[in-house]
Design a protein around this motif. Structure first.
Motif, PDB file in Angstrom:
ATOM      1  N   PRO A 145      -1.089  10.225  -7.412  1.00  0.00           N
ATOM      2  CA  PRO A 145      -1.057  11.694  -7.328  1.00  0.00           C
ATOM      3  C   PRO A 145      -1.216  12.143  -5.867  1.00  0.00           C
ATOM      4  O   PRO A 145      -1.909  11.484  -5.085  1.00  0.00           O
ATOM      5  CB  PRO A 145      -2.261  12.136  -8.162  1.00  0.00           C
ATOM      6  CG  PRO A 145      -2.561  10.978  -9.060  1.00  0.00           C
ATOM      7  CD  PRO A 145      -2.132   9.743  -8.318  1.00  0.00           C
ATOM      8  N   ASP A 146      -0.569  13.264  -5.518  1.00  0.00           N
ATOM      9  CA  ASP A 146      -0.569  13.748  -4.135  1.00  0.00           C
ATOM     10  C   ASP A 146      -1.981  13.901  -3.569  1.00  0.00           C
ATOM     11  O   ASP A 146      -2.242  13.561  -2.417  1.00  0.00           O
ATOM     12  CB  ASP A 146       0.164  15.087  -4.026  1.00  0.00           C
ATOM     13  CG  ASP A 146       1.666  14.921  -4.143  1.00  0.00           C
ATOM     14  OD1 ASP A 146       2.144  13.766  -4.032  1.00  0.00           O
ATOM     15  OD2 ASP A 146       2.363  15.935  -4.351  1.00  0.00           O
ATOM     16  N   GLU A 147      -2.896  14.425  -4.380  1.00  0.00           N
ATOM     17  CA  GLU A 147      -4.258  14.664  -3.897  1.00  0.00           C
ATOM     18  C   GLU A 147      -4.950  13.338  -3.549  1.00  0.00           C
ATOM     19  O   GLU A 147      -5.608  13.215  -2.516  1.00  0.00           O
ATOM     20  CB  GLU A 147      -5.070  15.412  -4.963  1.00  0.00           C
ATOM     21  CG  GLU A 147      -6.426  15.866  -4.473  1.00  0.00           C
ATOM     22  CD  GLU A 147      -7.145  16.724  -5.504  1.00  0.00           C
ATOM     23  OE1 GLU A 147      -8.247  16.322  -5.898  1.00  0.00           O
ATOM     24  OE2 GLU A 147      -6.593  17.771  -5.900  1.00  0.00           O
ATOM     25  N   ALA A 148      -4.779  12.330  -4.399  1.00  0.00           N
ATOM     26  CA  ALA A 148      -5.395  11.028  -4.146  1.00  0.00           C
ATOM     27  C   ALA A 148      -4.764  10.359  -2.924  1.00  0.00           C
ATOM     28  O   ALA A 148      -5.471   9.829  -2.057  1.00  0.00           O
ATOM     29  CB  ALA A 148      -5.245  10.124  -5.370  1.00  0.00           C
ATOM     30  N   ALA A 149      -3.433  10.384  -2.849  1.00  0.00           N
ATOM     31  CA  ALA A 149      -2.736   9.776  -1.702  1.00  0.00           C
ATOM     32  C   ALA A 149      -3.133  10.487  -0.410  1.00  0.00           C
ATOM     33  O   ALA A 149      -3.350   9.843   0.618  1.00  0.00           O
ATOM     34  CB  ALA A 149      -1.226   9.840  -1.910  1.00  0.00           C
ATOM     35  N   GLY A 150      -3.243  11.817  -0.459  1.00  0.00           N
ATOM     36  CA  GLY A 150      -3.634  12.582   0.724  1.00  0.00           C
ATOM     37  C   GLY A 150      -5.030  12.216   1.199  1.00  0.00           C
ATOM     38  O   GLY A 150      -5.278  12.078   2.404  1.00  0.00           O
ATOM     39  N   ALA A 151      -5.956  12.032   0.257  1.00  0.00           N
ATOM     40  CA  ALA A 151      -7.334  11.667   0.619  1.00  0.00           C
ATOM     41  C   ALA A 151      -7.383  10.288   1.259  1.00  0.00           C
ATOM     42  O   ALA A 151      -8.087  10.076   2.250  1.00  0.00           O
ATOM     43  CB  ALA A 151      -8.227  11.717  -0.617  1.00  0.00           C
ATOM     44  N   VAL A 152      -6.622   9.340   0.713  1.00  0.00           N
ATOM     45  CA  VAL A 152      -6.590   7.987   1.287  1.00  0.00           C
ATOM     46  C   VAL A 152      -5.938   8.027   2.663  1.00  0.00           C
ATOM     47  O   VAL A 152      -6.449   7.460   3.630  1.00  0.00           O
ATOM     48  CB  VAL A 152      -5.849   7.005   0.351  1.00  0.00           C
ATOM     49  CG1 VAL A 152      -5.590   5.672   1.047  1.00  0.00           C
ATOM     50  CG2 VAL A 152      -6.640   6.792  -0.927  1.00  0.00           C
ATOM     51  N   ASN A 153      -4.786   8.694   2.757  1.00  0.00           N
ATOM     52  CA  ASN A 153      -4.069   8.762   4.037  1.00  0.00           C
ATOM     53  C   ASN A 153      -4.893   9.450   5.120  1.00  0.00           C
ATOM     54  O   ASN A 153      -4.798   9.095   6.293  1.00  0.00           O
ATOM     55  CB  ASN A 153      -2.721   9.461   3.868  1.00  0.00           C
ATOM     56  CG  ASN A 153      -1.689   8.543   3.257  1.00  0.00           C
ATOM     57  OD1 ASN A 153      -1.721   7.339   3.455  1.00  0.00           O
ATOM     58  ND2 ASN A 153      -0.767   9.116   2.505  1.00  0.00           N
TER      59      ASN A 153
ATOM     60  N   LEU B 223       0.816  -1.215   0.000  1.00  0.00           N
ATOM     61  CA  LEU B 223       0.000   0.000   0.000  1.00  0.00           C
ATOM     62  C   LEU B 223       0.850   1.266   0.000  1.00  0.00           C
ATOM     63  O   LEU B 223       0.571   2.204  -0.760  1.00  0.00           O
ATOM     64  CB  LEU B 223      -0.946  -0.009   1.209  1.00  0.00           C
ATOM     65  CG  LEU B 223      -1.984   1.108   1.244  1.00  0.00           C
ATOM     66  CD1 LEU B 223      -2.871   1.053   0.005  1.00  0.00           C
ATOM     67  CD2 LEU B 223      -2.829   1.000   2.493  1.00  0.00           C
ATOM     68  N   GLY B 224       1.875   1.301   0.843  1.00  0.00           N
ATOM     69  CA  GLY B 224       2.732   2.491   0.912  1.00  0.00           C
ATOM     70  C   GLY B 224       3.337   2.874  -0.436  1.00  0.00           C
ATOM     71  O   GLY B 224       3.176   4.016  -0.893  1.00  0.00           O
ATOM     72  N   PRO B 225       4.014   1.942  -1.119  1.00  0.00           N
ATOM     73  CA  PRO B 225       4.569   2.276  -2.431  1.00  0.00           C
ATOM     74  C   PRO B 225       3.496   2.651  -3.459  1.00  0.00           C
ATOM     75  O   PRO B 225       3.728   3.499  -4.325  1.00  0.00           O
ATOM     76  CB  PRO B 225       5.295   0.986  -2.852  1.00  0.00           C
ATOM     77  CG  PRO B 225       5.635   0.318  -1.562  1.00  0.00           C
ATOM     78  CD  PRO B 225       4.492   0.638  -0.646  1.00  0.00           C
ATOM     79  N   SER B 226       2.315   2.027  -3.360  1.00  0.00           N
ATOM     80  CA  SER B 226       1.224   2.365  -4.282  1.00  0.00           C
ATOM     81  C   SER B 226       0.761   3.797  -4.063  1.00  0.00           C
ATOM     82  O   SER B 226       0.528   4.542  -5.021  1.00  0.00           O
ATOM     83  CB  SER B 226       0.044   1.406  -4.090  1.00  0.00           C
ATOM     84  OG  SER B 226       0.434   0.088  -4.359  1.00  0.00           O
TER      85      SER B 226
ATOM     86  N   ASP C 212       2.544   6.144  -2.725  1.00  0.00           N
ATOM     87  CA  ASP C 212       3.666   7.013  -3.105  1.00  0.00           C
ATOM     88  C   ASP C 212       3.645   7.306  -4.603  1.00  0.00           C
ATOM     89  O   ASP C 212       4.011   8.391  -5.041  1.00  0.00           O
ATOM     90  CB  ASP C 212       4.988   6.362  -2.700  1.00  0.00           C
ATOM     91  CG  ASP C 212       6.140   7.352  -2.696  1.00  0.00           C
ATOM     92  OD1 ASP C 212       5.906   8.529  -2.339  1.00  0.00           O
ATOM     93  OD2 ASP C 212       7.265   6.946  -3.062  1.00  0.00           O
ATOM     94  N   ALA C 213       3.204   6.328  -5.398  1.00  0.00           N
ATOM     95  CA  ALA C 213       3.149   6.487  -6.851  1.00  0.00           C
ATOM     96  C   ALA C 213       1.888   7.219  -7.303  1.00  0.00           C
ATOM     97  O   ALA C 213       1.819   7.704  -8.432  1.00  0.00           O
ATOM     98  CB  ALA C 213       3.213   5.113  -7.521  1.00  0.00           C
TER      99      ALA C 213
END
Length: 197
Positions: A79-87, A71-74, A76-77
């Motif tokens: 877009p920032d906005e999508a990763a931020g929403a999930v995190n 999950l972490g590497p996914s 990281d790859a």
């Protein structure tokens, strides 16, 4: 996504983590991960305690590896906005599961060793497992806890500071990798305890 007032103390930060994780989710996580070992220990049935310990340990180990290596590497790859929403949704839930889970796994291991009579004549493997377990709790409730909590607070802002998030994520990953090393080491201790080394 964010609140206007930001926490000014660690207690308020913890309140934010619980709020973001959902209080019912947090209560359920604590009841299952710490309640199951207590019930198994009080039952006096060593095989039940063994299965509870192994199940919780497998869950913790799997969660650790899945998050770090899948999950972490996914994210990281992504877009920032999508990763931020999930995190924003994921990290508070991970925190309220992982911390009581660590207590449940280590506590059930200590209880299981008692039920199997290992404490009557403790071996170097048992002392090694206990020492590593204590280090895991110190790491998990110390630097890893604080980095994770700060990430939740930063993610809750209207405009999170991506540089600060990257730095906090780096710290959490560093302490999390140490936790992974401890997990592998404690498995070696348990294998030794069973006389398989």
């Amino acid at each position: 996504m964010a609140v206007v007032d930001q926490p000014t103390s660690h207690r308020e930060e913890l309140g934010l983590v619980l709020e973001r994780a959902d209080q019912q989710f947090a209560i359920t996580a604590v009841l299952i991960t710490t309640g199951a070992p207590v019930v198994a220990y009080l039952s006096g049935i060593a095989s039940l305690m063994f299965y509870v310990h192994v199940a919780l340990g497998a869950f913790w180990f799997g969660l650790d590896f899945f998050f770090k290596f899948v999950l972490g590497p996914s994210l990281d790859a992504a877009p920032d906005e999508a990763a931020g929403a999930v995190n924003h949704q994921l990290i508070p839930k991970l925190a309220v599961v992982a911390e009581p889970l660590s207590v449940g796994v280590i506590g059930s291991g200590i209880g299981l060793a008692h039920m199997l009579g290992y404490w009557l004549d403790p071996s170097i493997w048992l002392w090694g497992a206990l020492g590593i377990g204590v280090l895991m709790l110190v790491n998990g409730f110390g630097p890893l806890h604080f980095a994770t909590t700060k990430m939740v607070v930063e993610l809750d802002k209207d405009e999170p500071d991506t540089d600060r998030l990257d730095a906090l994520f780096g710290k959490a990953l560093q302490w999390g990798l140490l936790q992974t090393v401890f997990m592998i080491a404690i498995i070696v201790m348990m294998v030794g305890l069973r006389g398989l080394i």
